[in-house]
Design a protein around this motif. Sequence first.
Motif, PDB file in Angstrom:
ATOM      1  N   ALA A 120      40.530  22.883 101.761  1.00 45.32           N
ATOM      2  CA  ALA A 120      40.113  21.586 100.848  1.00 45.32           C
ATOM      3  C   ALA A 120      41.246  20.756 100.465  1.00 45.32           C
ATOM      4  O   ALA A 120      41.232  19.826 100.701  1.00 45.32           O
ATOM      5  N   ALA A 121      42.664  21.406 100.283  1.00 50.19           N
ATOM      6  CA  ALA A 121      43.696  20.757  99.980  1.00 50.19           C
ATOM      7  C   ALA A 121      44.181  20.043 101.528  1.00 50.19           C
ATOM      8  O   ALA A 121      44.650  18.642 101.119  1.00 50.19           O
ATOM      9  N   ARG A 122      44.181  20.487 102.441  1.00 47.23           N
ATOM     10  CA  ARG A 122      44.287  19.765 103.711  1.00 47.23           C
ATOM     11  C   ARG A 122      43.406  18.733 103.918  1.00 47.23           C
ATOM     12  O   ARG A 122      43.799  17.345 104.169  1.00 47.23           O
ATOM     13  N   ALA A 133      45.016  17.482  96.243  1.00 44.49           N
ATOM     14  CA  ALA A 133      45.473  18.705  96.995  1.00 44.49           C
ATOM     15  C   ALA A 133      46.200  19.358  96.150  1.00 44.49           C
ATOM     16  O   ALA A 133      46.150  20.790  96.411  1.00 44.49           O
ATOM     17  N   GLU A 134      46.836  19.005  95.347  1.00 39.39           N
ATOM     18  CA  GLU A 134      48.117  19.782  94.417  1.00 39.39           C
ATOM     19  C   GLU A 134      47.010  20.593  93.512  1.00 39.39           C
ATOM     20  O   GLU A 134      47.225  21.830  93.211  1.00 39.39           O
ATOM     21  N   GLU A 156      54.157  22.765 103.567  1.00 41.13           N
ATOM     22  CA  GLU A 156      53.561  21.937 104.528  1.00 41.13           C
ATOM     23  C   GLU A 156      52.996  20.649 104.382  1.00 41.13           C
ATOM     24  O   GLU A 156      53.353  19.626 104.980  1.00 41.13           O
ATOM     25  N   ILE A 157      52.268  20.621 103.323  1.00 46.29           N
ATOM     26  CA  ILE A 157      51.633  19.524 102.890  1.00 46.29           C
ATOM     27  C   ILE A 157      52.759  18.541 102.408  1.00 46.29           C
ATOM     28  O   ILE A 157      52.716  17.141 102.455  1.00 46.29           O
TER      29      ILE A 157
END
Length: 394
Positions: A120-122, A133-134, A156-157
């Motif tokens: 879901a963060a991606r 995302a955090e 990566e994010i």
Amino acid sequence: MMKTIKFILLLAAILAVAWVTPALLRNPGLIQVELLGYQVQMTAIAAALLVAALFLIIWVAYALFKAPKTAVKNIKANVGRKKFARGLLALSEGKWAQAEKLLIQSVKQSPTPELSYMAAARAAVSQHNIEAAEQYLDQAEALIDNPLTVDLTRCEIWLKTGQADKAMPLLDLILKTYPNNPKAVHLLTQASQDSGQWQQLRNILPKAEKLKIINPEQAQLLNLQATEARFQTLDSVEHLMALWQGLNKKEQAHYLNQFCQHGIRVSAFQQVTEQIEKSQKTQFNNLLVDFWSELPHNLNHRLKVAEKWLSQHPSNPHVLMCNAKLQMAKKQWDQAESLLLKNMAISHSPESVKETNQLLGQVYQEQQQPEKALTHYRLAAKSSQAITVIDQNH
């Protein structure tokens, strides 16, 4: 190995039963129980079978009691897995909002909710919702004991959103605990490039190559990029020499021109002088001759060395030009004129012709010969126009 052990244990149990059973049949023993005025007698074998049956009944009853709850749990887990799979499919298809919704819905019913949060963060990042995302990553980290996977996803994010500087400290920390983690090494390689941490990039390249994250050709190219970028960004003699001394002999030979160019830029005149003299004794380089004439340092020594080069290479345009410039710096106009005229006779490149005419114009101007000076300035201007035309055609 485990199959062999199980077979041996089963065989031992069978043998034990075979040995004990005849003895029990000969003397089965009696068990008497008095309860509420009643007496019950039975053999030990019958009592054992009765107890076993009782335990079996209790176990079946318990299983039947829990069956509905287990069934509901399995159904929910199956629904969660389906939502998670649909969310991943939507994520791969670029349906970010739908993916985020499905993945968050799968959290409560999934046996691995941390994976749902990370996916879901991606999806949130793809919608430029960095704050969400955090939060998802924080929720995922709270569900697991080892935060490695979440931290790698977080880094990566950060890289994807242009926050390489933020990712660097966390990646360093990860690699202290997991020094050969391929994902961390790959991300640190990328983060070092994005943040301009060129020494860090040089340090991580050997490990990246060893882990086959990059091939030898890519490692060589990145090492070249990192070293050239470090030359571009250094701002002091100390930084220049630290970089230079960190190179091996082969690398120093390759980067000698950059060392001289940026050494002059940061005023490392003595160091550049020493390196040029040392190198010219083993392999003569015309570009180093050009750098020699640019040095604003130790004019008498440089002229003496340049004259030695001239005796060894009397028809080399670079050596002639270098000597002419040094003679001009000494205000030896006649010697400079002679050298420039000789260079004019053998020089063929438009750039060299232009520079020679410009210098001759200066020499004649200093010699109080304005007509000759004007003539050569005009010739230099024509050469400049010719160079412009050539560049436009290319």
